[in-house]
Design an enzyme around this catalytic site. Structure first.
Site, short mmCIF file in Angstrom:
data_model
loop_
_atom_site.label_atom_id
_atom_site.label_comp_id
_atom_site.label_asym_id
_atom_site.label_seq_id
_atom_site.Cartn_x
_atom_site.Cartn_y
_atom_site.Cartn_z
N TYR A 212 28.99 61.95 35.77
CA TYR A 212 30.59 62.53 36.85
C TYR A 212 30.80 64.54 37.10
CZ TYR A 212 31.08 57.27 38.09
OH TYR A 212 30.92 56.25 39.10
N HIS B 24 29.30 51.95 41.98
CA HIS B 24 29.29 52.86 42.44
C HIS B 24 27.67 53.14 43.74
CE1 HIS B 24 27.24 57.06 41.89
NE2 HIS B 24 25.77 56.47 41.94
P1 IDP Z 1 32.29 57.37 45.80
O1 IDP Z 1 32.41 56.78 44.14
O2 IDP Z 1 33.08 56.17 47.15
O3 IDP Z 1 31.20 58.22 46.13
P2 IDP Z 1 33.38 59.85 45.31
O4 IDP Z 1 34.22 60.62 45.26
O5 IDP Z 1 31.98 59.89 44.52
O6 IDP Z 1 33.50 58.43 45.50
O7 IDP Z 1 34.18 59.55 43.88
C1 IDP Z 1 33.37 58.70 42.24
C2 IDP Z 1 34.58 57.85 41.14
O8 IDP Z 1 35.44 58.66 41.45
C3 IDP Z 1 34.83 57.10 42.55
O9 IDP Z 1 34.12 55.77 42.97
C4 IDP Z 1 36.72 56.11 42.05
O10 IDP Z 1 35.90 55.26 40.58
C5 IDP Z 1 36.66 57.51 40.98
N1 IDP Z 1 37.68 57.97 42.69
C6 IDP Z 1 37.29 58.97 43.79
N2 IDP Z 1 38.84 59.75 43.25
C7 IDP Z 1 39.41 59.68 43.13
C8 IDP Z 1 40.81 59.98 42.78
O11 IDP Z 1 41.62 60.24 44.47
N3 IDP Z 1 41.91 58.68 42.18
C9 IDP Z 1 40.93 58.36 41.15
N4 IDP Z 1 39.81 57.97 40.84
C10 IDP Z 1 39.18 58.94 42.06
MG MG Z 2 30.13 60.15 44.95
#
Ligand code: IDP
Ligand code: MG
Length: 139
Positions: free
Chosen positions: A51, A117
Protein backbone atom coordinates in the site's frame (compact mmCIF):
# COMPACT_ATOMS: atom_id res chain seq x y z
CA UNK A 1 0.27 -12.14 -17.51
CA UNK A 2 -2.42 -10.96 -19.93
CA UNK A 3 -4.64 -7.92 -19.44
CA UNK A 4 -7.50 -10.34 -18.73
CA UNK A 5 -6.27 -10.88 -15.18
CA UNK A 6 -6.76 -9.06 -11.90
CA UNK A 7 -5.56 -9.51 -8.34
CA UNK A 8 -7.73 -9.72 -5.21
CA UNK A 9 -7.41 -10.15 -1.46
CA UNK A 10 -10.22 -11.27 0.83
CA UNK A 11 -9.20 -9.02 3.72
CA UNK A 12 -8.83 -10.11 7.39
CA UNK A 13 -12.42 -9.10 8.31
CA UNK A 14 -13.78 -11.46 5.61
CA UNK A 15 -11.70 -14.35 6.92
CA UNK A 16 -12.60 -13.59 10.58
CA UNK A 17 -16.33 -13.52 9.80
CA UNK A 18 -16.23 -16.86 7.94
CA UNK A 19 -17.12 -15.19 4.63
CA UNK A 20 -14.46 -16.83 2.42
CA UNK A 21 -16.87 -19.34 0.89
CA UNK A 22 -19.70 -16.85 0.30
CA UNK A 23 -17.38 -14.32 -1.36
CA UNK A 24 -15.72 -16.96 -3.56
CA UNK A 25 -19.19 -18.07 -4.63
CA UNK A 26 -19.93 -14.51 -5.84
CA UNK A 27 -16.61 -14.41 -7.69
CA UNK A 28 -17.29 -17.79 -9.35
CA UNK A 29 -20.87 -16.86 -10.24
CA UNK A 30 -19.61 -13.68 -11.91
CA UNK A 31 -17.52 -15.84 -14.26
CA UNK A 32 -14.00 -15.32 -12.95
CA UNK A 33 -11.55 -18.22 -13.27
CA UNK A 34 -9.12 -18.76 -10.39
CA UNK A 35 -5.55 -18.59 -11.69
CA UNK A 36 -3.81 -18.69 -8.28
CA UNK A 37 -5.00 -18.66 -4.65
CA UNK A 38 -3.61 -18.94 -1.11
CA UNK A 39 -4.37 -18.25 2.55
CA UNK A 40 -1.54 -16.09 3.86
CA UNK A 41 -0.76 -13.36 6.35
CA UNK A 42 0.98 -10.12 5.38
CA UNK A 43 3.83 -8.85 7.53
CA UNK A 44 4.01 -5.20 8.51
CA UNK A 45 6.70 -4.71 5.86
CA UNK A 46 4.58 -6.49 3.20
CA UNK A 47 1.54 -4.29 3.90
CA UNK A 48 3.56 -1.06 3.94
CA UNK A 49 5.06 -2.01 0.57
CA UNK A 50 1.80 -3.23 -0.96
CA UNK A 51 0.00 0.00 0.00
CA UNK A 52 3.00 2.34 -0.42
CA UNK A 53 0.94 4.56 -2.76
CA UNK A 54 -1.16 5.49 0.31
CA UNK A 55 1.81 6.11 2.63
CA UNK A 56 1.04 9.84 3.09
CA UNK A 57 -2.68 9.29 3.77
CA UNK A 58 -4.01 9.83 7.30
CA UNK A 59 -5.43 6.28 7.37
CA UNK A 60 -2.15 4.56 6.38
CA UNK A 61 -1.21 3.16 9.83
CA UNK A 62 -4.79 2.01 10.41
CA UNK A 63 -4.78 0.31 6.99
CA UNK A 64 -1.49 -1.51 7.69
CA UNK A 65 -2.63 -2.74 11.11
CA UNK A 66 -5.98 -3.92 9.67
CA UNK A 67 -4.36 -5.78 6.75
CA UNK A 68 -1.81 -7.53 8.99
CA UNK A 69 -4.02 -8.54 11.93
CA UNK A 70 -4.94 -11.96 10.52
CA UNK A 71 -4.86 -14.14 7.44
CA UNK A 72 -6.10 -13.01 4.04
CA UNK A 73 -6.97 -14.96 0.90
CA UNK A 74 -4.84 -13.70 -2.01
CA UNK A 75 -5.86 -14.67 -5.53
CA UNK A 76 -5.29 -13.97 -9.21
CA UNK A 77 -8.48 -14.05 -11.29
CA UNK A 78 -9.15 -14.19 -15.03
CA UNK A 79 -12.04 -12.92 -17.11
CA UNK A 80 -12.40 -10.67 -20.14
CA UNK A 81 -11.81 -7.07 -18.99
CA UNK A 82 -11.01 -8.49 -15.54
CA UNK A 83 -9.82 -5.33 -13.75
CA UNK A 84 -12.87 -3.25 -14.59
CA UNK A 85 -15.36 -6.13 -14.27
CA UNK A 86 -13.98 -7.04 -10.84
CA UNK A 87 -14.10 -3.44 -9.58
CA UNK A 88 -17.78 -3.42 -10.62
CA UNK A 89 -18.36 -6.69 -8.73
CA UNK A 90 -16.75 -5.44 -5.50
CA UNK A 91 -18.35 -1.96 -5.52
CA UNK A 92 -17.24 1.39 -4.10
CA UNK A 93 -14.50 1.66 -1.45
CA UNK A 94 -17.11 2.85 1.05
CA UNK A 95 -19.76 0.12 1.44
CA UNK A 96 -22.34 2.79 2.27
CA UNK A 97 -21.90 4.07 -1.30
CA UNK A 98 -21.57 0.62 -2.94
CA UNK A 99 -24.26 -0.58 -5.33
CA UNK A 100 -26.77 -3.23 -4.23
CA UNK A 101 -25.50 -6.78 -4.73
CA UNK A 102 -21.82 -5.83 -4.77
CA UNK A 103 -19.41 -7.73 -2.52
CA UNK A 104 -18.64 -4.67 -0.41
CA UNK A 105 -22.34 -3.86 -0.02
CA UNK A 106 -23.01 -7.42 1.12
CA UNK A 107 -19.93 -8.11 3.28
CA UNK A 108 -18.06 -4.90 4.24
CA UNK A 109 -18.40 -3.09 7.55
CA UNK A 110 -16.96 0.37 6.80
CA UNK A 111 -14.70 2.33 4.41
CA UNK A 112 -11.66 1.02 6.29
CA UNK A 113 -12.84 -2.59 6.86
CA UNK A 114 -14.20 -3.13 3.40
CA UNK A 115 -13.90 -6.90 2.96
CA UNK A 116 -12.00 -7.15 -0.33
CA UNK A 117 -9.30 -5.66 -2.55
CA UNK A 118 -9.37 -5.38 -6.34
CA UNK A 119 -6.57 -3.99 -8.53
CA UNK A 120 -7.34 -0.62 -10.12
CA UNK A 121 -5.32 -0.97 -13.36
CA UNK A 122 -3.82 -3.73 -15.53
CA UNK A 123 -0.35 -2.53 -14.56
CA UNK A 124 -1.14 -2.78 -10.84
CA UNK A 125 -2.82 -6.18 -11.34
CA UNK A 126 0.48 -7.50 -12.66
CA UNK A 127 2.59 -5.86 -9.93
CA UNK A 128 0.22 -7.04 -7.17
CA UNK A 129 -0.02 -10.60 -8.55
CA UNK A 130 3.77 -10.85 -8.64
CA UNK A 131 3.93 -9.46 -5.09
CA UNK A 132 2.10 -12.58 -3.85
CA UNK A 133 2.76 -15.29 -6.47
CA UNK A 134 5.59 -16.55 -8.62
CA UNK A 135 4.91 -17.35 -12.29
CA UNK A 136 4.86 -21.11 -11.61
CA UNK A 137 2.03 -20.64 -9.09
CA UNK A 138 -0.21 -19.03 -11.71
CA UNK A 139 -2.30 -21.46 -13.73
P1 IDP B 1 -9.89 0.69 -3.07
O1 IDP B 1 -9.54 -0.48 -2.17
O2 IDP B 1 -11.37 0.77 -3.35
O3 IDP B 1 -9.06 0.74 -4.32
P2 IDP B 1 -8.21 2.84 -2.06
O4 IDP B 1 -8.56 4.30 -2.14
O5 IDP B 1 -7.15 2.32 -2.97
O6 IDP B 1 -9.57 2.01 -2.22
O7 IDP B 1 -7.80 2.55 -0.55
C1 IDP B 1 -7.16 1.35 -0.19
C2 IDP B 1 -7.78 0.84 1.09
O8 IDP B 1 -7.51 1.76 2.16
C3 IDP B 1 -9.32 0.72 1.08
O9 IDP B 1 -9.76 -0.44 0.45
C4 IDP B 1 -9.64 0.76 2.54
O10 IDP B 1 -9.37 -0.49 3.19
C5 IDP B 1 -8.64 1.80 3.05
N1 IDP B 1 -9.21 3.16 3.01
C6 IDP B 1 -9.45 3.93 1.92
N2 IDP B 1 -9.97 5.11 2.25
C7 IDP B 1 -10.05 5.12 3.61
C8 IDP B 1 -10.49 6.10 4.56
O11 IDP B 1 -10.93 7.21 4.21
N3 IDP B 1 -10.43 5.73 5.87
C9 IDP B 1 -9.94 4.51 6.28
N4 IDP B 1 -9.51 3.57 5.41
C10 IDP B 1 -9.56 3.87 4.09
MG1 MG C 1 -7.02 1.06 -4.62
Amino acid sequence: MTTNRTFTMLKPDSVEKGNIGAILEKINSAGFRIVAMKLTQMSNKDARNFYSIHRERPFFDELVSYMTRGPIVAAVLEKEDAVEQFRLLIGSTDPAAAAAGTIRKLFATSISENAIHGSDTNENALIESRFHFSEEDMF
